[in-house]
Design an enzyme around this catalytic site. Structure first.
Site, PDB file in Angstrom:
ATOM      1  N   SER A  22       0.838  -1.217   0.000  1.00 44.40           N
ATOM      2  CA  SER A  22       0.000   0.000   0.000  1.00 44.40           C
ATOM      3  C   SER A  22       0.863   1.253   0.000  1.00 44.40           C
ATOM      4  O   SER A  22       0.589   2.217  -0.722  1.00 44.40           O
ATOM      5  CB  SER A  22      -0.900   0.031   1.244  1.00 44.40           C
ATOM      6  OG  SER A  22      -1.900  -0.925   1.157  1.00 44.40           O
ATOM      7  N   GLY A  93      -6.328  -3.600  -7.786  1.00 46.10           N
ATOM      8  CA  GLY A  93      -7.392  -2.626  -7.540  1.00 46.10           C
ATOM      9  C   GLY A  93      -6.826  -1.297  -7.066  1.00 46.10           C
ATOM     10  O   GLY A  93      -7.339  -0.225  -7.409  1.00 46.10           O
ATOM     11  N   ASP A 312      -8.052  -7.199   4.943  1.00 45.53           N
ATOM     12  CA  ASP A 312      -7.108  -8.037   4.191  1.00 45.53           C
ATOM     13  C   ASP A 312      -6.702  -9.295   4.965  1.00 45.53           C
ATOM     14  O   ASP A 312      -6.156 -10.235   4.377  1.00 45.53           O
ATOM     15  CB  ASP A 312      -5.843  -7.233   3.845  1.00 45.53           C
ATOM     16  CG  ASP A 312      -6.110  -6.245   2.711  1.00 45.53           C
ATOM     17  OD1 ASP A 312      -7.170  -6.354   2.059  1.00 45.53           O
ATOM     18  OD2 ASP A 312      -5.264  -5.366   2.486  1.00 45.53           O
ATOM     19  N   ARG A 385      -4.132 -13.646  -1.245  1.00 47.13           N
ATOM     20  CA  ARG A 385      -4.351 -13.805   0.202  1.00 47.13           C
ATOM     21  C   ARG A 385      -5.016 -15.146   0.518  1.00 47.13           C
ATOM     22  O   ARG A 385      -4.776 -15.740   1.565  1.00 47.13           O
ATOM     23  CB  ARG A 385      -5.158 -12.641   0.760  1.00 47.13           C
ATOM     24  CG  ARG A 385      -4.416 -11.313   0.570  1.00 47.13           C
ATOM     25  CD  ARG A 385      -4.838 -10.217   1.511  1.00 47.13           C
ATOM     26  NE  ARG A 385      -4.408  -8.929   0.999  1.00 47.13           N
ATOM     27  CZ  ARG A 385      -3.184  -8.408   1.134  1.00 47.13           C
ATOM     28  NH1 ARG A 385      -2.258  -9.069   1.800  1.00 47.13           N
ATOM     29  NH2 ARG A 385      -2.874  -7.242   0.622  1.00 47.13           N
TER      30      ARG A 385
HETATM   31  C1  S3P Z   1      -5.801  -0.964  -0.013  1.00 46.56           C
HETATM   32  C2  S3P Z   1      -7.050  -0.854   0.515  1.00 46.56           C
HETATM   33  C3  S3P Z   1      -7.926  -2.003   0.757  1.00 46.56           C
HETATM   34  C4  S3P Z   1      -7.169  -3.315   0.706  1.00 46.56           C
HETATM   35  C5  S3P Z   1      -6.216  -3.397  -0.432  1.00 46.56           C
HETATM   36  C6  S3P Z   1      -5.213  -2.257  -0.384  1.00 46.56           C
HETATM   37  C7  S3P Z   1      -5.022   0.267  -0.213  1.00 46.56           C
HETATM   38  O1  S3P Z   1      -8.927  -2.020  -0.238  1.00 46.56           O
HETATM   39  O2  S3P Z   1      -8.065  -4.390   0.661  1.00 46.56           O
HETATM   40  O3  S3P Z   1      -5.520  -4.631  -0.365  1.00 46.56           O
HETATM   41  O4  S3P Z   1      -3.804   0.192  -0.457  1.00 46.56           O
HETATM   42  O5  S3P Z   1      -5.619   1.351  -0.111  1.00 46.56           O
HETATM   43  P1  S3P Z   1     -10.271  -1.161  -0.060  1.00 46.56           P
HETATM   44  O6  S3P Z   1      -9.841   0.258   0.058  1.00 46.56           O
HETATM   45  O7  S3P Z   1     -11.086  -1.389  -1.298  1.00 46.56           O
HETATM   46  O8  S3P Z   1     -10.910  -1.698   1.179  1.00 46.56           O
END
Ligand code: S3P
Length: 435
Positions: A22, A93, A312, A385
């Site tokens: 992140s 994502g 997560d 995961r």
């Molecule tokens: C993340 C936010 C989370 C997490 C993802 C990383 C990020 O997703 O599940 O693995 O780096 O901001 P969401 O913001 O959709 O919950």
């Protein structure tokens, strides 16, 4: 495919947490629009962060990896270059949603696309708030490809409904280059790495966690930073020790940002012992060493209000629940169904094969654990995961487990299975391997 053999003897080992995914995404994205060259030390080498690097290269940003560190030649705020073709976010994502916030205010059009899994993930949650700031972002019936007609944003106020750090971050990144102030109300606290990085770079953000205000800037300064260890990656190593009574693992350089550590508190509640030794104080992203000792685990009830900060780690918690005595329940976690896979379904299917009693709910699961698990063939559903969570359950099972799709672990934690093999065989990594 990866084969895990259940173990009976407690092991003792040491490892380093992998660098945080992140934080690496965010550092890359801010460096891309900074004035001058930034240096990111020990970045995540995950496939997800590589997707961000490739997208930024396609937007004209020079990025070099040397001696394990990244140098990024920033193009300046709003000065990314029109890409020759659609941008490919692969499985990530975070790449797609955060980059949407930046692309919304570039003065060119772009298209964001991804792999089959990403193409099933909801994108209206990010398009809608960006459009409320004056952007022109359209999804394909709610999903990727996402089409962005770049334009000047006006700023304004958005009230987010989704408990998502990605969406919050997209809005903050968009707000940096809007004409006026951007105000963002979030429904719950979520990981705050974007906010911390804004503060570190002196970017004008006000935050009381749920209400965030960002003022536009003319420039982002180039910067240098070391990426902390990923608590979500470290969690799997902690889980590996936790399921074997008497096993001990010491994990160095774990990021201890309070918005990321709730899982370890749950692990303690389940009966594992954890010694927390913070490193020298870091004003931006605290870190430290965690020593985790396995025990006979007991079930836990997850408070739905805790779900956003545990999201997560819930596949791993499901694996631990299969080993723990009693019934563990998780509700209020419908978000799990729209992650890299439907994580509720994927975990339920695999854990049942290993012998656990699992009931699926639309927004969570109940798992009756404690009866002996036996090795089986399980499918990670292409989800990193889920693959790593099965590895932890498999350690506590009798016999051999084959995890199909285990290579997906590289999406967040390249080398995870090798580290796990070494740890459980009683070897620790050489310090020299870590930069
Ligand atoms: C993340 C936010 C989370 C997490 C993802 C990383 C990020 O997703 O599940 O693995 O780096 O901001 P969401 O913001 O959709 O919950």
């Amino acid at each position: 495919m990866r084969v895990i053999t259940g173990i009976k003897q407690p092991f003792v080992g040491e490892a380093f947490a992998p660098p945080d995914k992140s934080v690496t995404h965010r550092a890359l994205l801010l460096a891309a629009e900074a004035d001058g060259t930034s240096l990111i030390r020990s970045p995540s080498r995950s496939a997800d962060c590589q997707a961000t690097i490739e997208c930024l290269r396609a937007l004209g940003v020079g990025i070099r990896l040397r001696h394990g560190h990244l140098r990024i030649d920033g193009l300046g705020l709003g000065a990314l270059r029109a890409p020759a073709r659609s941008l490919y976010a692969a499985n990530s994502g975070t790449t797609m949603r955060l980059l949407a916030g930046i692309l919304a205010r570039q003065l060119f059009d772009s298209i964001l696309d991804g792999d089959a899994s990403l193409r099933r993930r909801p994108m209206e949650r990010v398009a809608e708030p960006l459009n409320a700031l004056g952007a022109c972002v359209s999804t394909t019936r709610g999903f990727p490809p996402v089409h962005i007609a770049g334009r000047s944003l006006r700023g304004g106020r958005v009230v987010l409904q989704t408990p998502s750090a990605q969406v919050k971050s997209a809005v903050l990144l968009a707000g940096l280059g809007a004409a006026g102030v951007t105000r963002c109300r979030v429904p719950v606290l979520s990981r705050d790495h974007t906010e911390r990085l804004f503060f570190r770079l002196g970017l004008p953000l006000k935050s009381n966690n749920l209400e965030l205000h960002v003022r536009p800037v003319d420039r982002i300064p180039a910067f240098e930073m070391r990426i902390p260890g990923d608590p979500s990656g470290a969690a799997f190593l902690a889980g590996a020790a936790a399921v074997i009574p008497g096993a001990t693992v010491r994990i160095h350089r774990v990021g201890l940002n309070p918005t990321r550590t709730l899982f370890f508190r749950y692990l303690e509640r389940m009966g594992a012992e954890i010694a927390w030794s913070p490193d020298a104080p870091d004003p931006w992203e605290p870190g430290g060493t965690l020593t985790v000792r396995g025990a006979d685990l007991r079930a836990v009830r997850v408070d739905p209000a805790d779900v956003p900060l545990l999201i997560d780690e819930l596949p791993l918690l499901a694996a631990l629940a299969a080993v723990a005595q009693g019934e563990t329940s998780v509700r209020g976690a419908a978000e799990l169904r729209v992650k890299e896979s439907d994580r509720i379904a994927a975990m339920a299917t695999g854990l049942r094969r290993l012998g656990a009693g699992v009931e699926e709910h639309p927004d969570g699961f109940s798992i009756e654990g404690g009866s002996p698990l036996h090795g089986a063939d399980v499918d990670a559903a292409g989800d990193h995961r889920v693959a790593m969570a099965f590895a932890v359950a498999a350690l506590a099972a009798v016999g051999i487990t084959r995890i199909r799709g285990a290579e997906s672990a590289a999406v967040s934690y390249p080398g995870f299975f090798d580290v796990l093999d070494r740890l459980t065989a009683g070897f620790s990594p050489h310090r020299g391997e870590i930069t």
